[in-house]
Design an enzyme around this catalytic site. Structure first.
Site, PDB file in Angstrom:
ATOM      1  N   GLY A 189      -6.892 -12.592  -3.109  1.00  0.00           N
ATOM      2  CA  GLY A 189      -5.562 -12.462  -3.685  1.00  0.00           C
ATOM      3  C   GLY A 189      -4.576 -11.842  -2.714  1.00  0.00           C
ATOM      4  O   GLY A 189      -4.912 -10.903  -1.982  1.00  0.00           O
ATOM      5  N   ARG A 237      -9.397 -18.805  -1.756  1.00  0.00           N
ATOM      6  CA  ARG A 237     -10.819 -18.563  -2.004  1.00  0.00           C
ATOM      7  C   ARG A 237     -11.593 -19.586  -1.173  1.00  0.00           C
ATOM      8  O   ARG A 237     -11.076 -20.638  -0.827  1.00  0.00           O
ATOM      9  CB  ARG A 237     -11.153 -18.749  -3.482  1.00  0.00           C
ATOM     10  CG  ARG A 237     -10.195 -18.047  -4.440  1.00  0.00           C
ATOM     11  CD  ARG A 237     -10.269 -16.554  -4.370  1.00  0.00           C
ATOM     12  NE  ARG A 237      -9.347 -15.915  -5.314  1.00  0.00           N
ATOM     13  CZ  ARG A 237      -9.140 -14.616  -5.396  1.00  0.00           C
ATOM     14  NH1 ARG A 237      -9.793 -13.796  -4.592  1.00  0.00           N
ATOM     15  NH2 ARG A 237      -8.305 -14.114  -6.286  1.00  0.00           N
ATOM     16  N   ASP A 290     -12.583  -6.759  -2.285  1.00  0.00           N
ATOM     17  CA  ASP A 290     -14.025  -6.640  -2.413  1.00  0.00           C
ATOM     18  C   ASP A 290     -14.757  -7.927  -2.055  1.00  0.00           C
ATOM     19  O   ASP A 290     -15.734  -7.924  -1.289  1.00  0.00           O
ATOM     20  CB  ASP A 290     -14.355  -6.216  -3.853  1.00  0.00           C
ATOM     21  CG  ASP A 290     -15.847  -6.106  -4.095  1.00  0.00           C
ATOM     22  OD1 ASP A 290     -16.521  -5.454  -3.293  1.00  0.00           O
ATOM     23  OD2 ASP A 290     -16.333  -6.681  -5.085  1.00  0.00           O
ATOM     24  N   THR A 292      -5.274  -5.323  -1.567  1.00  0.00           N
ATOM     25  CA  THR A 292      -5.387  -5.807  -2.945  1.00  0.00           C
ATOM     26  C   THR A 292      -4.565  -4.904  -3.853  1.00  0.00           C
ATOM     27  O   THR A 292      -4.560  -3.680  -3.663  1.00  0.00           O
ATOM     28  CB  THR A 292      -6.845  -5.819  -3.439  1.00  0.00           C
ATOM     29  OG1 THR A 292      -6.870  -6.026  -4.860  1.00  0.00           O
ATOM     30  CG2 THR A 292      -7.561  -4.524  -3.133  1.00  0.00           C
ATOM     31  N   ASP A 326      -5.243  -4.212  -6.796  1.00  0.00           N
ATOM     32  CA  ASP A 326      -6.118  -3.598  -7.793  1.00  0.00           C
ATOM     33  C   ASP A 326      -6.556  -2.184  -7.423  1.00  0.00           C
ATOM     34  O   ASP A 326      -6.974  -1.419  -8.298  1.00  0.00           O
ATOM     35  CB  ASP A 326      -7.363  -4.458  -8.011  1.00  0.00           C
ATOM     36  CG  ASP A 326      -7.025  -5.877  -8.444  1.00  0.00           C
ATOM     37  OD1 ASP A 326      -6.010  -6.054  -9.138  1.00  0.00           O
ATOM     38  OD2 ASP A 326      -7.767  -6.803  -8.074  1.00  0.00           O
ATOM     39  N   ASP A 345      -9.229  -1.200  -6.139  1.00  0.00           N
ATOM     40  CA  ASP A 345     -10.602  -1.007  -6.596  1.00  0.00           C
ATOM     41  C   ASP A 345     -11.601  -0.962  -5.443  1.00  0.00           C
ATOM     42  O   ASP A 345     -12.784  -1.250  -5.633  1.00  0.00           O
ATOM     43  CB  ASP A 345     -10.988  -2.109  -7.588  1.00  0.00           C
ATOM     44  CG  ASP A 345     -10.868  -3.514  -6.996  1.00  0.00           C
ATOM     45  OD1 ASP A 345     -10.292  -3.658  -5.895  1.00  0.00           O
ATOM     46  OD2 ASP A 345     -11.341  -4.467  -7.630  1.00  0.00           O
ATOM     47  N   ARG A 349      -8.010  -6.475 -12.251  1.00  0.00           N
ATOM     48  CA  ARG A 349      -9.369  -7.027 -12.257  1.00  0.00           C
ATOM     49  C   ARG A 349     -10.217  -6.238 -13.247  1.00  0.00           C
ATOM     50  O   ARG A 349     -10.006  -6.360 -14.438  1.00  0.00           O
ATOM     51  CB  ARG A 349      -9.976  -7.048 -10.854  1.00  0.00           C
ATOM     52  CG  ARG A 349     -11.051  -8.114 -10.703  1.00  0.00           C
ATOM     53  CD  ARG A 349     -11.434  -8.361  -9.257  1.00  0.00           C
ATOM     54  NE  ARG A 349     -12.047  -7.233  -8.613  1.00  0.00           N
ATOM     55  CZ  ARG A 349     -13.171  -7.313  -7.921  1.00  0.00           C
ATOM     56  NH1 ARG A 349     -13.787  -8.463  -7.773  1.00  0.00           N
ATOM     57  NH2 ARG A 349     -13.678  -6.238  -7.343  1.00  0.00           N
TER      58      ARG A 349
END
Length: 331
Positions: A12, A73, A104, A127, A129, A131, A173
């Protein structure tokens, strides 16, 4: 001895990726390294699709959202044949170090690539996110908070006008970093996070308690619930129905979606991207490989790529703040 460096953006997109590319270009030029950029993430690596990156390509780049290298992707990169082809292409191109800007999934791919490629691999966390373990923040995270906050502010205007309840879903996410900080900064009334989600029944009970208590104090006013994506079974429509079934009828769901990935990066993302890009290039030619560069307490650091998917806890002070002024305010 001069080195050849390659960079790609994977997964992303996140605001600040271009700022990181700019820093990498400048840092490589400073050290007299040759730099190429692979297009479309790992797809470009497998297809040997690259462009040369020079100082000319950095003009007005720091403020641009998205990524000039594009992203995608790559299913082929999950297979042994794809990894071997990528490694062979890097060797053929004479690449000494590969810099991967992503999240990730991108780092898992880089870890598998290391089984076939003898050069350096350095990850840079990009990212919205946030995360990724091993760094306080990831490139794009701060801008996404601002984007979500501004959107929630606008939702609040119409919520106040009609005294309605709005459910606002933000990205993240499977982590609650973005939802938590967007909720705090927009003065939302309640936030639903995967880290504290127990069951739909218990969450509905808590939300109803907050709504009824707030209405006893302030009358019939707006109420904003921020919801992290993927946390509520069957999504916002199911949450809307659950509230309707509990007697709360004037509920409107809003999904912010991919708007959170775009836009001009805020200053914190530009600074983080610049710092991490420069730091990653400074490691080229050293024994450091298969690591991610990050920032902890405003200082650059490295962690093994294999640890970046470890569980990353929410900031304890922000969690306490959430409980104090939102989720347990009328408890």
């Amino acid at each position: 001895m001069s080195k050849r460096v390659a960079v790609l953006t994977s997964g992303g997109d996140a605001p600040g990726m271009n700022a990181c590319i700019r820093a990498i270009v400048i840092a490589c030029k400073k050290r007299n390294y040759d730099l190429i950029g692979y297009l479309h993430g790992y797809n470009g690596l497998i297809k040997q699709e690259s462009i040369s990156l020079s100082l000319d390509s950095t003009h007005n780049l720091i403020q641009q959202g998205g990524t000039v290298l594009h992203s995608a992707r790559c299913k082929a990169f999950t297979e042994e044949a794809g990894l071997k082809q990528a490694a062979a292409n890097l060797s053929e191109a004479g690449v000494d170090a590969l810099l991967v800007i992503g999240g990730d999934g991108s780092f898992r791919g880089a870890t598998h690539l290391a089984d076939h490629y003898l050069g350096q691999i350095i990850g840079i966390p990009g990212t919205i996110d946030n995360d990724i373990a091993g760094t306080d923040a990831t490139i794009g995270y701060y801008t996404a908070i601002d984007t979500a906050m501004n959107s929630i502010d606008k939702v609040r205007d119409t919520a106040d006008a009609f005294e309605r309840i709005f459910l606002v879903e933000v990205m993240g996410r499977h982590a609650g970093f973005l939802a938590l900080n967007a909720a705090l900064s927009s003065a939302a009334d309640y936030v639903i996070l995967p880290e504290f989600f127990e069951s739909p029944e218990s969450e509905i009970k808590k939300i109803l308690t907050q709504i009824h208590a707030q209405r006893r104090v302030r009358g019939s006013v707006s109420f904003i619930v921020v919801v992290a994506e993927n946390v509520w079974p069957q999504g916002l429509q199911a949450l809307t129905k659950a509230l309707n079934d509990s007697g709360i009828t004037d509920v409107r769901p809003v999904t912010l979606g991919h708007v959170q990935r775009g836009g001009t990066p805020v200053s914190n993302d530009r600074l983080l991207a610049t710092s991490l890009g420069e730091y990653a290039v400074s490691l080229v030619g050293t024994d450091t490989s298969n690591v991610m560069v990050g920032e902890v307490n405003r200082e650059p650091t490295t962690v093994p790529l294999t640890t970046t998917s470890d569980s990353k806890p929410l900031n304890s002070a922000q969690v306490a703040l959430m409980k104090s002024i939102m989720n347990e305010r009328y408890g």
